[in-house]
Design a protein around this motif. Structure first.
Motif: not given
Length: 251
Positions: A215-230
């Motif tokens: 998906m990224i290579d095709r130009g679709f954005r993939v986001d992330t969310a840090p989970i913290g100290e888990v």
């Protein structure tokens, strides 16, 4: 939105447990299994429906379905993967593609983690939507853990989102580790299904995370969310299982 648990794999490195059980049903806290913890997390965040992708030793999941529904107050839907014992999990997740349109949180069946991870994804998703940019795909990322060769590593650009996701990367280059939990919004349903298909058609031994890279290579954005100290662990072998048992009793 519903939960989605890919649980079709054999987990051969956990034998003899997985001689008769799928990895998701290996006990980690007395009689509680990895799947128990995953379902409890979904119940805690208010989900009422969860789909489980089954394949290897699927009869064990089928036999426990009613008891698990009663225990966690969930409606469990089973998705069969007929190639579970010969192909990798990119095909397994593709088998559940029709569910993407409902919006899902996918949680790997071999990851022991607290419900705070799912809450983090929901909160990050809501915040992005409120700011006018709902993410299509949102990955839970551990940015604290020291990485080694085996982890599913991610490189993140603050402006463009995830740029690379692979195990085959120098750990020093990575922004963090994908922990096996993803929020997929309905807007990403078709692009993700198409990317997963493209990957398994090229090589059915690939991971579903290779679908995210497609998906990224095709130009679709993939986001992330840090989970913290888990405290969390992906259980692949007996050493991981011992760690998982230490962590599971905390949640």
């Amino acid at each position: 939105m519903i939960g989605l648990v890919p649980a079709a794999g054999a987990g051969s490195r956990l034998r003899p447990y997985t001689d008769t059980l799928p990895k998701a049903l290996v006990p980690v806290d007395d009689e509680r299994t990895i799947l128990d913890i995953t379902l409890r997390n979904f119940a805690e965040i208010g989900f009422t429906d969860v789909a489980i992708i089954i394949g290897y030793r699927k009869e064990a999941v089928i036999e426990r379905r009613a008891a698990l529904e009663k225990k966690y107050g969930l409606n469990l839907h089973l998705v069969d993967n007929p190639k579970a014992e010969t192909w990798n999990n990119v095909y397994s997740v593709w088998c559940a593609r029709d569910l993407f349109r409902e919006g899902v949180i996918l949680a790997n069946s071999d990851t022991v983690h607290p419900a705070s991870v799912e809450r983090t994804l929901l909160e990050a998703n809501a915040a992005m939507a409120a700011a006018g940019r709902e993410p299509g795909v949102l990955l839970a990322l551990d940015t604290v853990k020291k990485l080694a060769d085996e982890e599913m590593k991610v490189v993140v650009d603050p402006e463009k989102g995830a740029r690379r996701i692979t195990k085959l990367m120098d750990p020093a280059e990575a922004s963090g580790e994908y922990i096996g939990v993803t929020l997929i919004n309905p807007s990403a349903a078709e692009p993700l299904a198409d990317a997963l298909r493209a990957v398994w058609e090229r090589d059915p031994q690939k991971y579903y995370e290779d679908g995210y890279q497609e998906m990224i290579d095709r130009g679709f954005r993939v986001d992330t969310a840090p989970i913290g100290e888990v405290s969390w662990v992906e259980i692949d072998n007996h050493d991981d299982l011992a760690k998982g048992r230490e962590i599971a009793c905390l949640y």
